[in-house]
Design an enzyme around this catalytic site. Structure first.
Site, PDB file in Angstrom:
ATOM      1  N   SER A  53       0.900  -1.189   0.115  1.00 21.95           N
ATOM      2  CA  SER A  53      -0.072   0.046  -0.075  1.00 21.95           C
ATOM      3  C   SER A  53       0.963   1.310  -0.149  1.00 21.95           C
ATOM      4  O   SER A  53       1.962   1.328  -1.047  1.00 21.95           O
ATOM      5  CB  SER A  53      -1.013  -0.053   1.289  1.00 21.95           C
ATOM      6  OG  SER A  53      -2.132   0.742   0.801  1.00 21.95           O
ATOM      7  N   ASP A  83      -8.816  -5.523  -5.798  1.00 25.39           N
ATOM      8  CA  ASP A  83      -8.347  -4.589  -4.857  1.00 25.39           C
ATOM      9  C   ASP A  83      -9.107  -3.151  -5.263  1.00 25.39           C
ATOM     10  O   ASP A  83      -8.592  -2.635  -6.060  1.00 25.39           O
ATOM     11  CB  ASP A  83      -7.018  -4.278  -4.852  1.00 25.39           C
ATOM     12  CG  ASP A  83      -6.185  -3.365  -3.987  1.00 25.39           C
ATOM     13  OD1 ASP A  83      -7.036  -2.593  -3.251  1.00 25.39           O
ATOM     14  OD2 ASP A  83      -5.296  -3.067  -3.537  1.00 25.39           O
ATOM     15  N   HIS A  97      -7.031  -6.027  -1.277  1.00 26.41           N
ATOM     16  CA  HIS A  97      -5.790  -5.217  -0.894  1.00 26.41           C
ATOM     17  C   HIS A  97      -4.873  -5.971  -0.370  1.00 26.41           C
ATOM     18  O   HIS A  97      -5.010  -6.836   0.431  1.00 26.41           O
ATOM     19  CB  HIS A  97      -6.268  -3.906  -0.244  1.00 26.41           C
ATOM     20  CG  HIS A  97      -5.276  -2.702  -0.121  1.00 26.41           C
ATOM     21  ND1 HIS A  97      -4.711  -2.505  -1.074  1.00 26.41           N
ATOM     22  CD2 HIS A  97      -4.654  -2.227   1.036  1.00 26.41           C
ATOM     23  CE1 HIS A  97      -3.898  -1.442  -0.871  1.00 26.41           C
ATOM     24  NE2 HIS A  97      -3.546  -1.343   0.466  1.00 26.41           N
TER      25      HIS A  97
END
Length: 609
Positions: free
Chosen positions: A214, A330, A361
């Protein structure tokens, strides 16, 4: 305050024996089948050396007239104290030292008409947590036993790092660059945030690999775009590669999935855990001027502010070998983020591979892939990883560590086919490779209180238009990026436009996966039909052609399903939510979808005939 006495004293006795330990043959990295193996002499956490320091950068973003220093921690095997040099795996983050609470008041209220003035968001209070010298324990148990040193750092304006967060600004690229420079002897490190006593990375070979997920996956790419020498390889996992693509979609103000009402200034408030005495300075300049003046929530247009936070625009100096990882489902950091960078890296001749799975994710590549990547580019072992398949795709029902290799992504056997829309009867129209004889204009009514899921499930709905292929008589493999062209008019001067590619009939119950019904999706602002850089109010009754990509995908659609194109307006999970009632009319004769099908038109025809 002295820095090391709490962390190094427990190792004093062991350090006396370091020379003897290092003289043994098993105190060196070991490789088998092209992978770094666990070395028993390194796999002794009680003897690992842990220390922290500050690395000087080349910028001052907190206004104190001094170059900002980044807080860094190091974890290394005891053997490095007596001459052994090892490569480094490095992760940097704005999250290590605490974030703001998940308070709805910190997000924009999206219940308003498109383009309307919004009330200001609240300023979240970030409570710093964590004790020195350990910034993070991530990665160390995996990589130190395999012959690496692990380094962490806190991003500018977070934790004990100086500076200001800028959420994609230049300092977030230059901060990890400084750490890589320090690991190569080109930048200065200090024992204290304000001391002149230097610390040198005498144990580093100078070869560095970065990884993270991320935001932590964005920063390896940010560092790589500086072209810094010594950063040999990166493995970004679900990275945000463009803040425009994260907070906007084809001119539309669109939230990341799960965070309705978030924007770039919200994220700034969320991560700003640095020195409280300097927050006001950073808030006034970065958040309240740079971000507020550039983000433009009114129109959602792409501008120079967003271009400066798009790493695709910064890739020219990049040379680090790239292994990308992402989930096709995601809907926070969407799968386009990785593909756009992977595609450009290939065009530039950078060693590149991509791993996609079918989940949401996060999700790194299998350990074997990561190990081979770092073994090749950090230890210099000729394991042939550069000749491995360019793409590894986890199929729908397979374990994540059992991907299917493909020569590349998209699948090289995929060919674009164009499907056209036909008149609706009994709640759905047709989707065919042949243009329908009757392609009228059809209308939907916007209602953000009706979810996309409910629209997918409904046999009929005035809130969406749905067009279906015939039932598939065999599996159909889609690989690549679908694209739609929609001829649309609006009863108001502004409207949301949302498109889902779905697999029906809708399945419910235990064991149902997201891939069973959702193929991919996308969003656009019809006001940006000519350019994402310029909005223009829609004229009532006038039709505009809007062309945009959906998210990239690789999915095998099951036998017995129908592929559906669902067109609607406001998306209750992602867009601004105006009052119900806006009417969108679609001219079917000028609307189409391009679908990347493995085997092309022949494969498609064989599955429906």
């Amino acid at each position: 305050m002295k820095l090391f006495f709490k962390t190094l004293m427990p190792f004093a006795v062991a350090a006396i024996a370091a020379t003897t330990l290092h003289s043994q043959e098993n105190d060196q990295p070991i490789f088998k089948d092209g992978e770094a193996q666990i070395v028993p002499a390194f796999d002794t956490p009680s003897t690992w050396i842990r220390e922290d320091l500050w690395v000087e950068t080349e910028f001052d973003t907190d206004g104190d007239g001094e170059l900002d220093r980044m807080h860094v921690d190091v974890t290394r095997p005891l053997q490095t104290e007596s001459g052994l040099k090892l490569p480094v795996i490095y992760e940097t983050s704005p999250y290590y030292s605490g974030v703001a609470a998940n308070d709805p008041n910190l997000f924009y209220d999206v219940n308003h008409e498109i383009g309307a003035q919004e009330k200001p968001i609240a300023n979240g209070v970030v409570v710093r947590r964590g004790k020195r010298p350990v910034i993070s324990n991530s990665l160390i148990k995996t990589w130190i036993p395999r012959g690496y040193i692990v380094v962490h750092s806190s991003s500018p304006g977070t934790g004990l790092s100086e500076g200001s967060p800028t959420v994609g600004g230049d300092n977030e690229s230059l901060a990890p660059k400084a750490v890589v420079d320090w690991l190569n002897g080109r930048a200065k490190g200090y024992k204290e945030i304000d001391s002149k006593e230097e610390v040198r990375a005498f144990w580093s070979t100078g070869k560095v690999g970065m990884t993270g997920t991320s935001y932590n996956g964005t920063l390896p790419l940010a560092a790589a775009t500086t072209g810094v020498d010594g950063l040999e390889a990166i493995i970004p996992v679900a990275p945000n590669t463009s803040y425009y693509h994260y907070y906007r979609s084809n001119g539309l103000v669109r939230s990341p999935g799960g965070y309705l009402g978030e924007d770039i200034d919200v994220l700034y408030n969320f991560i700003h855990s640095g020195d409280e005495s300097k927050r006001a300075y950073a808030d006034s300049l970065v958040r309240d001027i740079e971000l507020k003046n550039g983000m433009d929530r009114a129109t959602g247009d792409y501008n120079d502010f967003w271009a400066g936070r798009d790493y695709l625009n910064d890739m020219k100096p990049m040379k680090a070998a790239l292994l990308m990882s992402h989930g096709f489902n995601d809907w926070n950091v969407m799968p386009e983020h990785s593909y756009r960078i992977y595609k450009r890296a290939q065009e530039m001749g950078i060693p590149s591979q991509i791993f996609y799975h079918q989940n949401g994710h996060g999700g790194p590549p299998p350990m074997k892939m990561m190990n081979r990547w770092f073994t090749k580019y950090l230890h210099g072992i000729d394991n042939g990883v550069e000749n491995d398949p360019k793409a590894q795709i986890v199929r729908e029902n397979d374990a994540r560590d059992q991907p299917t290799p493909y020569k590349n992504y998209p699948n090289p056997q995929a060919e674009d086919i164009t499907l056209y829309l036909g008149k609706s009867t009994d709640g759905a129209g047709t989707l065919s490779i042949q243009k329908a004889k009757k392609s009228p204009k059809e209308t939907l009514v916007d209602d953000a209180t009706v979810s996309a899921k409910d629209m997918m499930k409904a046999s009929t709905s005035q809130n969406r238009l749905l067009y279906l292929t015939p039932t598939l008589k065999d599996e159909l493999h889609i690989s690549g990026t679908p694209k739609v062209t929609i001829s649309v008019s609006s009863s108001k001067e502004a409207a949301n436009l949302s498109v889902y590619l779905v697999s029906l009939p809708y399945d419910e119950g235990k064991g149902i996966k997201i891939t069973d019904n959702l193929i991919t999706r996308g969003w656009a602002d019809p006001q940006n039909h000519a350019s994402i850089r310029k909005s223009e109010p829609l004229k009532k009754g006038e039709f505009y052609e809007v062309t945009f990509d959906l998210m990239p995908d690789d999915q095998i659609i099951r036998k017995g399903q129908q592929i559906g194109l669902m067109i609607f307006s406001s998306d209750s999970e992602f867009t601004v939510l105006p009052k119900p009632g806006t009417e969108l009319t679609v001219d079917l004769s000028k609307t189409k979808i391009t679908l990347p099908v493995v085997g092309g038109e022949t494969a498609f025809s064989n599955t429906i005939n």
